[in-house]
Design an enzyme around this catalytic site. Structure first.
Site, PDB file in Angstrom:
ATOM      1  N   LYS A 161       0.826  -1.226   0.000  1.00  0.00           N
ATOM      2  CA  LYS A 161       0.000   0.000   0.000  1.00  0.00           C
ATOM      3  C   LYS A 161       0.853   1.266   0.000  1.00  0.00           C
ATOM      4  CE  LYS A 161      -0.077  -1.128   4.645  1.00  0.00           C
ATOM      5  NZ  LYS A 161      -0.429  -2.360   5.232  1.00  0.00           N
ATOM      6  N   GLU A 187      -4.733  -5.569  -5.672  1.00  0.00           N
ATOM      7  CA  GLU A 187      -5.971  -5.798  -4.898  1.00  0.00           C
ATOM      8  C   GLU A 187      -5.685  -5.942  -3.402  1.00  0.00           C
ATOM      9  OE1 GLU A 187      -9.494  -6.131  -6.136  1.00  0.00           O
ATOM     10  OE2 GLU A 187      -9.405  -5.594  -4.017  1.00  0.00           O
ATOM     11  N   VAL A 225      -5.288  -2.862  -0.204  1.00  0.00           N
ATOM     12  CA  VAL A 225      -6.324  -2.245   0.641  1.00  0.00           C
ATOM     13  C   VAL A 225      -7.337  -3.311   1.054  1.00  0.00           C
ATOM     14  CG1 VAL A 225      -8.012  -0.387   0.865  1.00  0.00           C
ATOM     15  CG2 VAL A 225      -6.148  -0.148  -0.763  1.00  0.00           C
ATOM     16  N   GLU A 263       1.812  -4.384  15.674  1.00  0.00           N
ATOM     17  CA  GLU A 263       3.255  -4.628  15.581  1.00  0.00           C
ATOM     18  C   GLU A 263       3.929  -4.184  16.882  1.00  0.00           C
ATOM     19  OE1 GLU A 263       4.802  -5.275  12.411  1.00  0.00           O
ATOM     20  OE2 GLU A 263       2.850  -5.430  11.447  1.00  0.00           O
ATOM     21  N   ASP A 318      -1.209   3.884   8.229  1.00  0.00           N
ATOM     22  CA  ASP A 318      -1.638   2.747   7.407  1.00  0.00           C
ATOM     23  C   ASP A 318      -2.960   3.076   6.704  1.00  0.00           C
ATOM     24  OD1 ASP A 318      -1.567  -0.385   6.960  1.00  0.00           O
ATOM     25  OD2 ASP A 318      -3.560   0.059   7.767  1.00  0.00           O
ATOM     26  N   LYS A 329      -4.021   3.580   2.527  1.00  0.00           N
ATOM     27  CA  LYS A 329      -5.146   2.866   1.900  1.00  0.00           C
ATOM     28  C   LYS A 329      -6.169   3.850   1.338  1.00  0.00           C
ATOM     29  CE  LYS A 329      -4.494  -1.116   4.963  1.00  0.00           C
ATOM     30  NZ  LYS A 329      -4.861  -1.689   6.258  1.00  0.00           N
ATOM     31  N   GLY A 354      -4.171 -10.236   7.557  1.00  0.00           N
ATOM     32  CA  GLY A 354      -3.939 -11.650   7.863  1.00  0.00           C
ATOM     33  C   GLY A 354      -3.471 -12.373   6.614  1.00  0.00           C
TER      34      GLY A 354
HETATM   35  N1  HSE Z   1      -1.899  -3.303   9.989  1.00  0.00           N
HETATM   36  C1  HSE Z   1      -3.047  -3.373   9.144  1.00  0.00           C
HETATM   37  C2  HSE Z   1      -4.316  -3.406   9.987  1.00  0.00           C
HETATM   38  C3  HSE Z   1      -3.063  -4.565   8.250  1.00  0.00           C
HETATM   39  O1  HSE Z   1      -4.252  -3.448  11.208  1.00  0.00           O
HETATM   40  O2  HSE Z   1      -5.390  -3.364   9.400  1.00  0.00           O
HETATM   41  C4  HSE Z   1      -2.179  -4.428   7.064  1.00  0.00           C
HETATM   42  O3  HSE Z   1      -2.675  -3.480   6.184  1.00  0.00           O
END
Ligand code: HSE
Length: 433
Positions: free
Chosen positions: A109, A133, A136, A194, A205, A209, A306
């Site tokens: 992303k 794909e 996102v 993380e 993040d 997206k 996941g």
């Molecule tokens: N770290 C992201 C989340 C997943 O918690 O949705 C990877 O895009």
């Protein structure tokens, strides 16, 4: 049509996603080959030295692996699958793959959000596809619907829970009264967050997206730096109690709206009505509500992260890319960029606000607070005062406003912060009705 004995795949990365993609390609080889018309053959996997010690690498046969980019790119590959993540070296590898005429599949992303336009131009120039794909919403189909199924629509809005980690943390705070540090610690223990959780909890993040979705939906280049971003680290479990009392849920929403040719893009915590569809999306799930002029409202819901869900999107992209290889073409995926669109400055936003203040419990304080708001044309719709700390002689007041301008609200907050009677601005949260 190109007659092929097999389609050569090069995989970059054997982490959570790369490892699962390798497993799925092997486990479903027959079915996938049947859909394409010839087998998919994994020719090389580019890894870091440390990955060679992974049991999966040993099982797959170490001769399949290389740590050398030169050796990797010298292979006979039709498709390069990038599952390294991060901006570099992934961006350089993607450019190299496209420039050497390989179709590309990526879940990255950050690279697509920052460099999508350049990569699409490169893909067009070399007559290959760039598939993303999985970048996102993990396994939730989003890119293909925007590129195909929704293409007849003028999209007016996207309202999205696109970060599972923060949605999990906010769910714990709402349902169990957890405070932010302990909710984050639980998310980390379960592997949702993380060790360094900043990208998720600070909204970065979600910004990547949203940049991708808004660029696709509005035919306009939306870059990460165009998006106003606030994370969830300032959330307090008191806000959730007040939200519930007022009939709201608190969610980290990625919002993109198009009015005339102006695009509004922002990621921040919001109050949303508790009966709304997005308010019911809990835990690590993602949900993306899209408003189109023909289709109306469409809701995409599912696992946004996941290994398994993400591999669903990556492997589907591999099949599409392989079908393009057989068909002898091309660059189906591209961002259409229409001229004349601009990003609306955040200062021009008009919305309702929730405001929680800790003030001196003495006569005239409410009048001072309402004057500071009134001076900026901010009208109060309701006030709650509950908690009083008699030892400290302070009270907590919660104010809901009528729609007000963001620029005025920011100035009012600044002025409220300077009032001797305002001990602390506990929080302010925008309302999305
Ligand atoms: N770290 C992201 C989340 C997943 O918690 O949705 C990877 O895009």
């Amino acid at each position: 049509m190109v007659k092929k004995e097999s389609i050569g795949i090069g995989l970059m990365g054997l982490g959570v996603i790369g490892g699962e993609v390798a497993r799925v390609l092997a486990a479903r080889a027959e079915v996938l080959g049947g859909q394409i018309g010839c087998p998919l053959v994994l020719r090389k996997v580019k890894v870091l030295e440390a990955d060679l010690a992974r049991p999966q690498a040993k099982e797959m046969g170490l001769e399949l692996f290389t740590t050398d980019a030169e050796e990797f790119f010298s292979q006979d590959m039709d498709i390069v699958v990038e599952a390294i993540g991060g901006e570099q070296p992934a961006f350089d590898y993607l450019k190299r793959a496209l420039s050497s005429g390989r179709h590309v599949v990526t879940s990255n992303k950050e690279v697509i959000a920052k460099h999508g336009v350049e990569l699409f131009a490169l893909a067009q120039q070399h007559g290959v596809g760039l598939h993303y794909e999985a970048s996102v919403g993990g396994g939730i189909p989003l890119i293909a619907p925007f590129q195909q199924d929704l293409v007849a629509n003028k999209i007016s809005g996207i309202y999205a829970i696109i970060n599972g980690t923060t949605n999990y943390i906010l769910t714990l705070m709402a349902k169990e009264g957890a405070d932010f540090p302990s909710a984050l610690a639980r998310a980390q223990k379960l592997g949702y967050a993380e060790a360094d959780p900043r990208n998720d909890i600070e909204g970065i993040d979600a910004v990547y997206k949203l940049a991708i979705l808004a660029s696709l939906a509005f035919h306009c280049r939306v870059q990460p730096q165009d998006i106003h971003c606030e994370g969830i680290s300032r959330m307090n479990n008191r806000d959730f109690r007040y939200a519930q009392e007022l009939g709201f849920a608190i969610k980290l929403l990625a919002i993109a709206k198009q009015t005339d040719n102006q695009i509004e893009v922002r990621v921040h915590p919001v109050f949303i009505p508790e009966e709304s569809l997005l308010a019911k999306v809990d835990g690590v799930y993602n949900a993306i509500l899209v408003q189109g002029d023909l289709v109306g409202r469409v809701l995409f819901f599912g696992e946004g992260a996941g290994a398994s869900a993400t591999s669903s999107a990556v492997v589907s992209d591999v099949v599409s890319a392989a079908q393009d290889v057989i068909a002898g073409g091309g660059s189906r995926a591209k961002w259409v960029l229409e001229p004349g669109k601009s990003i609306r400055p955040m200062a021009e936003l008009e919305t309702r606000y929730y405001l929680r203040l800790n003030v001196a419990d003495q006569p005239g304080v409410l009048a001072q607070v309402s004057k500071a708001l009134g001076d900026h044309m901010i009208s109060i719709s309701s006030v709650i005062q509950k908690a009083v700390d008699s030892a400290a002689q302070t009270a907590e007041i919660v104010i809901m406003t009528h729609p007000a301008k963001e620029a005025e609200m920011q100035q009012a907050l600044d002025e409220l912060g300077k009032l001797a009677s305002v001990k602390e601005i506990g929080n302010f949260i925008r309302v999305e009705d």
